[in-house]
Write a protein that holds these residues in place. Sequence first.
Motif, PDB file in Angstrom:
ATOM      1  N   ARG A  56       1.180  -0.908  -0.088  1.00  0.00           N
ATOM      2  CA  ARG A  56       0.240  -0.439  -0.169  1.00  0.00           C
ATOM      3  C   ARG A  56       0.914   1.031  -0.032  1.00  0.00           C
ATOM      4  NH1 ARG A  56      -5.536   1.368  -0.920  1.00  0.00           N
ATOM      5  NH2 ARG A  56      -6.034   2.595  -0.149  1.00  0.00           N
ATOM      6  N   VAL A  60      -3.291   4.212  -2.545  1.00  0.00           N
ATOM      7  CA  VAL A  60      -2.619   2.870  -3.736  1.00  0.00           C
ATOM      8  C   VAL A  60      -1.802   1.625  -3.564  1.00  0.00           C
ATOM      9  CG1 VAL A  60      -2.327   2.462  -5.906  1.00  0.00           C
ATOM     10  CG2 VAL A  60      -2.548   4.605  -5.269  1.00  0.00           C
ATOM     11  N   ASN A  61      -3.493   0.467  -3.485  1.00  0.00           N
ATOM     12  CA  ASN A  61      -2.684  -0.943  -3.575  1.00  0.00           C
ATOM     13  C   ASN A  61      -1.223  -1.236  -4.961  1.00  0.00           C
ATOM     14  OD1 ASN A  61      -3.511  -1.798  -1.126  1.00  0.00           O
ATOM     15  ND2 ASN A  61      -5.130  -1.960  -2.409  1.00  0.00           N
ATOM     16  N   GLN A  74      -9.008 -12.304 -14.167  1.00  0.00           N
ATOM     17  CA  GLN A  74      -9.723 -10.933 -12.274  1.00  0.00           C
ATOM     18  C   GLN A  74      -9.020 -11.973 -11.354  1.00  0.00           C
ATOM     19  OE1 GLN A  74     -13.460  -9.244 -12.054  1.00  0.00           O
ATOM     20  NE2 GLN A  74     -13.663  -9.794 -14.471  1.00  0.00           N
ATOM     21  N   ILE A  82      -7.888  -8.606  -3.954  1.00  0.00           N
ATOM     22  CA  ILE A  82      -8.692  -7.662  -4.453  1.00  0.00           C
ATOM     23  C   ILE A  82      -9.537  -8.535  -5.187  1.00  0.00           C
ATOM     24  CG2 ILE A  82      -8.201  -5.171  -5.997  1.00  0.00           C
ATOM     25  CD1 ILE A  82      -4.408  -5.990  -4.575  1.00  0.00           C
ATOM     26  N   ASP A  83     -10.924  -7.031  -4.639  1.00  0.00           N
ATOM     27  CA  ASP A  83     -12.255  -7.689  -5.863  1.00  0.00           C
ATOM     28  C   ASP A  83     -11.764  -6.747  -6.573  1.00  0.00           C
ATOM     29  OD1 ASP A  83     -13.936  -7.996  -7.194  1.00  0.00           O
ATOM     30  OD2 ASP A  83     -15.221  -8.165  -5.489  1.00  0.00           O
ATOM     31  N   PRO A  84     -11.584  -6.650  -7.950  1.00  0.00           N
ATOM     32  CA  PRO A  84     -11.340  -5.733  -9.062  1.00  0.00           C
ATOM     33  C   PRO A  84     -13.198  -4.736  -9.259  1.00  0.00           C
ATOM     34  CG  PRO A  84     -11.214  -7.652 -10.372  1.00  0.00           C
ATOM     35  CD  PRO A  84     -11.063  -7.973  -8.467  1.00  0.00           C
ATOM     36  N   ARG A  86     -14.854  -3.967  -7.269  1.00  0.00           N
ATOM     37  CA  ARG A  86     -15.466  -2.927  -6.232  1.00  0.00           C
ATOM     38  C   ARG A  86     -14.398  -2.085  -6.249  1.00  0.00           C
ATOM     39  NH1 ARG A  86     -18.019  -5.851  -0.734  1.00  0.00           N
ATOM     40  NH2 ARG A  86     -17.487  -3.218  -0.297  1.00  0.00           N
ATOM     41  N   GLN A  87     -13.112  -1.851  -6.873  1.00  0.00           N
ATOM     42  CA  GLN A  87     -11.907  -0.307  -6.846  1.00  0.00           C
ATOM     43  C   GLN A  87     -12.508   0.636  -7.802  1.00  0.00           C
ATOM     44  OE1 GLN A  87      -9.736  -1.792  -4.886  1.00  0.00           O
ATOM     45  NE2 GLN A  87     -11.288  -3.006  -5.063  1.00  0.00           N
ATOM     46  N   LYS A  88     -12.325   1.307  -7.788  1.00  0.00           N
ATOM     47  CA  LYS A  88     -12.365   2.593  -8.268  1.00  0.00           C
ATOM     48  C   LYS A  88     -12.180   3.109  -9.592  1.00  0.00           C
ATOM     49  CE  LYS A  88     -14.638   5.793  -5.230  1.00  0.00           C
ATOM     50  NZ  LYS A  88     -13.880   7.420  -4.751  1.00  0.00           N
ATOM     51  N   VAL A  90      -8.353   0.583 -11.517  1.00  0.00           N
ATOM     52  CA  VAL A  90      -7.579  -0.853 -11.594  1.00  0.00           C
ATOM     53  C   VAL A  90      -6.669  -0.321 -12.747  1.00  0.00           C
ATOM     54  CG1 VAL A  90      -7.381  -3.132 -12.504  1.00  0.00           C
ATOM     55  CG2 VAL A  90      -9.399  -2.197 -10.920  1.00  0.00           C
TER      56      VAL A  90
END
Length: 147
Positions: A56, A60-61, A74, A82-84, A86-88, A90
Amino acid sequence: IGGTVQVVGLAAGGRRDGAPVPITGRVRLISDGHFILEGPENAGTVGDMGRTAVVRVGGVNLVLTSKKFAPGDQQQLRSVGIDPTRQKIVVLKAAVRWRGGYGAIAKHAILVDTPGLGSVDLSRFDFEHIRRPIFPLDPQTEWVPSQ
């Protein structure tokens, strides 16, 4: 890591093209990098990113891998928590392969022509022995999918 979060300073990327980028962040996860692909390509086979860390940096991860593995599935991100969906945002380092796994969830795609072995700008390459005009090299042409 045994429940403690480690702060690290290191140089990321740039092993094959470009220069490494210095980063400082918190290690969130360390993994062996193995996962099962869900498709559309190679569904059910084992993917191997090599030793992998999620670091992190700011907000950002970063997923840092020790082996190259094209980001087209995915499960690559899900395997490291990390669930793609659920990300704003990628960001994937891939010219085209990302579309198979992420195209369906992408609201927008911004292609960036970065230095390296490949380019999203095909006009940068010299092509020989091909019929012209041809999409996407020539602006007056359109892509027509084969029937």
